[in-house]
Design an enzyme around this catalytic site. Structure first.
Site, short mmCIF file in Angstrom:
data_model
loop_
_atom_site.label_atom_id
_atom_site.label_comp_id
_atom_site.label_asym_id
_atom_site.label_seq_id
_atom_site.Cartn_x
_atom_site.Cartn_y
_atom_site.Cartn_z
N PRO A 89 75.02 81.64 35.37
CA PRO A 89 73.72 81.90 34.73
C PRO A 89 73.71 83.23 33.99
O PRO A 89 72.79 83.51 33.24
CB PRO A 89 72.73 81.89 35.91
CG PRO A 89 73.55 82.03 37.14
CD PRO A 89 74.93 81.57 36.83
N GLU A 117 77.02 82.25 46.39
CA GLU A 117 76.44 83.42 45.74
C GLU A 117 77.16 83.77 44.43
O GLU A 117 76.57 84.32 43.52
CB GLU A 117 76.47 84.60 46.73
CG GLU A 117 75.73 85.83 46.30
CD GLU A 117 74.29 85.57 45.85
OE1 GLU A 117 73.66 84.62 46.35
OE2 GLU A 117 73.81 86.32 44.98
N ARG A 155 82.30 64.76 22.76
CA ARG A 155 81.71 63.75 21.85
C ARG A 155 81.89 64.14 20.38
O ARG A 155 81.67 63.32 19.50
CB ARG A 155 80.23 63.51 22.19
CG ARG A 155 79.32 64.67 21.93
CD ARG A 155 77.94 64.43 22.51
NE ARG A 155 77.21 63.38 21.81
CZ ARG A 155 76.62 63.52 20.63
NH1 ARG A 155 76.68 64.68 20.00
NH2 ARG A 155 75.96 62.53 20.07
N ASP A 170 73.22 64.71 14.26
CA ASP A 170 72.45 65.12 15.43
C ASP A 170 71.66 66.39 15.14
O ASP A 170 72.07 67.20 14.32
CB ASP A 170 73.40 65.45 16.60
CG ASP A 170 74.00 64.21 17.21
OD1 ASP A 170 73.36 63.15 17.13
OD2 ASP A 170 75.10 64.30 17.77
#
Ligand SMILES: C[S@@+](CC[C@H](N)C(=O)[O-])C[C@H]1O[C@@H](n2cnc3c(N)ncnc32)[C@H](O)[C@@H]1O
Length: 237
Positions: A89, A117, A155, A170
């Site tokens: 993150p 953690e 993809r 897209d």
């Protein structure tokens, strides 16, 4: 594309990777994916891969020895210097340009899925991992982020999507120039009192194109106005 996912949950990764587009890409030999079980490199009888953090605090931290051994095994198997990616993150936020970058990457990709953690900092520093985030929220582990990145990149490899699907069209592709997609309709022409915009049934290609462009801009304005701040679509200021 060659990739290896190092994980404590190889079954979770293998199940998703065998399904749908990632599965087809492997069957077509356009994606060569290995899954490395981190537990196999664990220490002692219990094959421990983690320990409590120096300095105290909650949670467990991946130890360097098992991870170094797993990464060395993955890179030896790849037979070439690899690009090492750590879902985290705290990393650079993954987006379509990065998916395009990974799809064009000549080096094999190695993803290290964290858990608990986090990981001993010497893993990131000593091996040269890039931290990559899938968004500003915290998941339980790096498996889903690694699969998200792999799916988004794979993809884009020519031949992975069927002939009638075009990733250039897209939203978020370079060609989309920062605007979302127009609404799509298919048969039936009438469903529970809801019709299809007449222009789409008209056969007038230029009018259809103009309608789609207008709808795409309207959708972007209402759902993601932030995408228009740089003048995307050439019309907004
Ligand atoms: C519970 S999280 C650790 C969170 C860590 N304590 C922190 O605050 O940064 C466990 C693992 O999940 C993965 N992860 C969680 N959220 C993620 C995100 N938004 N993007 C990428 N990976 C994520 C990472 O591999 C991370 O090491």
């Amino acid at each position: 594309m060659k990739a290896d996912i190092i994980t404590l949950f190889p079954d979770m990764v293998a199940t998703v990777a065998a399904t749908s587009m990632l599965g087809r890409a492997q069957e077509a030999a356009l994606l060569d994916l290995s899954v490395t079980d981190l537990r196999e490199f664990g220490l002692g009888g219990y094959r421990r891969v983690d320990d409590s953090p120096y300095g105290g605090g909650p949670g467990m931290v991946f130890r360097p020895e098992p991870v170094y051994a797993a990464v060395e095994t993955a890179t030896n198997r790849a037979g070439a210097p690899c690009r090492l990616l750590m879902p985290s993150p705290q990393g650079r936020v993954f987006d379509q340009p990065m998916a395009e970058e990974l799809a064009a990457e000549a080096r094999p990709l190695v993803f290290l899925c964290g858990h608990y953690e986090g990981v001993d900092q010497r893993i990131l520093d000593g091996l040269g991992f890039e931290e990559v985030s899938v968004g500003d929220y915290v998941l339980t582990g790096g498996e889903l982020p690694a699969l998200i990145m792999l799916d988004a990149a794979a993809r884009l490899i020519p031949g992975v999507l069927g002939n009638d699907a075009s990733p250039e069209e897209d939203c978020f592709s370079a060609a989309a120039a920062g605007i979302l997609k127009f609404p799509q309709y298919t048969r039936p022409a009438e469903f529970r009192g809801m019709g299809v915009p007449q222009v789409l049934l008209s056969g007038h290609h230029r009018e259809i194109e103009a309608w789609r462009r207008e709808q795409a801009l309207a959708a972007t304005r209402s759902k993601r106005p932030d995408l228009l701040v740089d003048g995307a679509g050439g019309e907004e200021g």
